[in-house]
Design a protein around this motif. Sequence first.
Motif, PDB file in Angstrom:
ATOM      1  N   GLU A  66       9.235  -0.275  12.155  1.00  0.00           N
ATOM      2  CA  GLU A  66       7.825  -0.511  11.849  1.00  0.00           C
ATOM      3  C   GLU A  66       7.220  -1.529  12.808  1.00  0.00           C
ATOM      4  O   GLU A  66       6.113  -1.345  13.321  1.00  0.00           O
ATOM      5  CB  GLU A  66       7.721  -0.988  10.396  1.00  0.00           C
ATOM      6  CG  GLU A  66       6.363  -0.931   9.805  1.00  0.00           C
ATOM      7  CD  GLU A  66       6.390  -1.238   8.315  1.00  0.00           C
ATOM      8  OE1 GLU A  66       5.535  -0.701   7.600  1.00  0.00           O
ATOM      9  OE2 GLU A  66       7.231  -2.038   7.862  1.00  0.00           O
ATOM     10  N   THR A  97       0.834  -1.204   0.000  1.00  0.00           N
ATOM     11  CA  THR A  97       0.000   0.000   0.000  1.00  0.00           C
ATOM     12  C   THR A  97       0.871   1.257   0.000  1.00  0.00           C
ATOM     13  O   THR A  97       1.997   1.249   0.507  1.00  0.00           O
ATOM     14  CB  THR A  97      -0.930   0.053   1.228  1.00  0.00           C
ATOM     15  OG1 THR A  97      -0.122   0.210   2.402  1.00  0.00           O
ATOM     16  CG2 THR A  97      -1.792  -1.202   1.334  1.00  0.00           C
ATOM     17  N   SER A 146       0.218   3.720   1.736  1.00  0.00           N
ATOM     18  CA  SER A 146       0.298   4.084   3.148  1.00  0.00           C
ATOM     19  C   SER A 146       1.540   3.476   3.796  1.00  0.00           C
ATOM     20  O   SER A 146       2.231   4.139   4.577  1.00  0.00           O
ATOM     21  CB  SER A 146      -0.972   3.625   3.872  1.00  0.00           C
ATOM     22  OG  SER A 146      -0.889   3.912   5.231  1.00  0.00           O
ATOM     23  N   ASP A 147       1.830   2.218   3.467  1.00  0.00           N
ATOM     24  CA  ASP A 147       3.024   1.564   4.011  1.00  0.00           C
ATOM     25  C   ASP A 147       4.293   2.257   3.521  1.00  0.00           C
ATOM     26  O   ASP A 147       5.215   2.502   4.300  1.00  0.00           O
ATOM     27  CB  ASP A 147       3.069   0.087   3.631  1.00  0.00           C
ATOM     28  CG  ASP A 147       2.076  -0.761   4.407  1.00  0.00           C
ATOM     29  OD1 ASP A 147       1.567  -0.291   5.450  1.00  0.00           O
ATOM     30  OD2 ASP A 147       1.802  -1.888   3.959  1.00  0.00           O
ATOM     31  N   SER A 198       4.525   5.331   2.442  1.00  0.00           N
ATOM     32  CA  SER A 198       4.515   6.656   3.044  1.00  0.00           C
ATOM     33  C   SER A 198       5.100   6.613   4.454  1.00  0.00           C
ATOM     34  O   SER A 198       5.931   7.448   4.828  1.00  0.00           O
ATOM     35  CB  SER A 198       3.082   7.194   3.098  1.00  0.00           C
ATOM     36  OG  SER A 198       3.007   8.386   3.829  1.00  0.00           O
ATOM     37  N   HIS A 199       4.681   5.627   5.215  1.00  0.00           N
ATOM     38  CA  HIS A 199       5.148   5.499   6.600  1.00  0.00           C
ATOM     39  C   HIS A 199       6.639   5.169   6.654  1.00  0.00           C
ATOM     40  O   HIS A 199       7.395   5.823   7.378  1.00  0.00           O
ATOM     41  CB  HIS A 199       4.333   4.429   7.330  1.00  0.00           C
ATOM     42  CG  HIS A 199       4.707   4.268   8.757  1.00  0.00           C
ATOM     43  ND1 HIS A 199       4.385   5.192   9.725  1.00  0.00           N
ATOM     44  CD2 HIS A 199       5.420   3.304   9.377  1.00  0.00           C
ATOM     45  CE1 HIS A 199       4.872   4.801  10.877  1.00  0.00           C
ATOM     46  NE2 HIS A 199       5.501   3.651  10.700  1.00  0.00           N
ATOM     47  N   GLU A 233       0.500   9.387  -4.123  1.00  0.00           N
ATOM     48  CA  GLU A 233      -0.627   9.129  -5.026  1.00  0.00           C
ATOM     49  C   GLU A 233      -0.400   9.792  -6.383  1.00  0.00           C
ATOM     50  O   GLU A 233      -0.660   9.190  -7.423  1.00  0.00           O
ATOM     51  CB  GLU A 233      -1.928   9.614  -4.393  1.00  0.00           C
ATOM     52  CG  GLU A 233      -2.374   8.741  -3.242  1.00  0.00           C
ATOM     53  CD  GLU A 233      -3.499   9.337  -2.405  1.00  0.00           C
ATOM     54  OE1 GLU A 233      -3.803  10.546  -2.556  1.00  0.00           O
ATOM     55  OE2 GLU A 233      -4.061   8.588  -1.574  1.00  0.00           O
ATOM     56  N   SER A 291       4.847  12.058   1.905  1.00  0.00           N
ATOM     57  CA  SER A 291       3.416  12.361   1.998  1.00  0.00           C
ATOM     58  C   SER A 291       2.597  11.389   1.145  1.00  0.00           C
ATOM     59  O   SER A 291       2.939  11.115  -0.013  1.00  0.00           O
ATOM     60  CB  SER A 291       3.195  13.806   1.533  1.00  0.00           C
ATOM     61  OG  SER A 291       1.927  13.983   1.008  1.00  0.00           O
ATOM     62  N   LEU A 292       1.514  10.891   1.721  1.00  0.00           N
ATOM     63  CA  LEU A 292       0.639   9.969   1.005  1.00  0.00           C
ATOM     64  C   LEU A 292       0.059  10.616  -0.250  1.00  0.00           C
ATOM     65  O   LEU A 292       0.020   9.996  -1.313  1.00  0.00           O
ATOM     66  CB  LEU A 292      -0.479   9.479   1.933  1.00  0.00           C
ATOM     67  CG  LEU A 292      -1.454   8.456   1.356  1.00  0.00           C
ATOM     68  CD1 LEU A 292      -0.724   7.210   0.863  1.00  0.00           C
ATOM     69  CD2 LEU A 292      -2.497   8.086   2.392  1.00  0.00           C
ATOM     70  N   SER A 293      -0.370  11.859  -0.150  1.00  0.00           N
ATOM     71  CA  SER A 293      -0.946  12.530  -1.325  1.00  0.00           C
ATOM     72  C   SER A 293       0.101  12.709  -2.423  1.00  0.00           C
ATOM     73  O   SER A 293      -0.210  12.605  -3.609  1.00  0.00           O
ATOM     74  CB  SER A 293      -1.581  13.871  -0.949  1.00  0.00           C
ATOM     75  OG  SER A 293      -0.617  14.744  -0.423  1.00  0.00           O
TER      76      SER A 293
END
Length: 153
Positions: free
Chosen positions: A146, A27, A29-30, A32-33, A43, A38-40
């Motif tokens: 993580e 993902t 999100s993963d 990004s973390h 994307e 930034s997630l956006s």
Amino acid sequence: MRLTTKGRYAVTAMLDLALHYDQGPITLSDISHRQEISLSYLEQLFSKLRKNELVISARGPGGGYRLSRPASELAVAEIIAAVDETVDATRCKRQGNCQHEERCLTHDLWCDLSDQIFTFLANISLASLVEKQAVQEIASRQEKLELKESSAA
């Protein structure tokens, strides 16, 4: 000359996918973390990477992104180009209008440097980066962090 954040982040995210290929779709999100991007922003980058067929996406639960082909077949230069980046050392973007709408004395030098940089990046695959010990150590550190954060939550 500098490679912008867009190119750097695209390569970083693709390397993250290569490092975690055995875990199935990853993902954003993963990524990004782990990579602190930034997630956006991811994307936006992955929209371009998908359009250029460097990644494939899976929707739904367990969905995410995967490399579209083996990491050994994906060159860093290709990733940078996919997100509309160029590696150009000239001031004039190779237009030849660097000094009073004419070529400057060092125009050819900077064009040659740009070509050398592109060739260098074209000859580096994601797989060759994955194999580097320093990359492996950093990925291991990120995974430990993580796990630590997820067990604390």
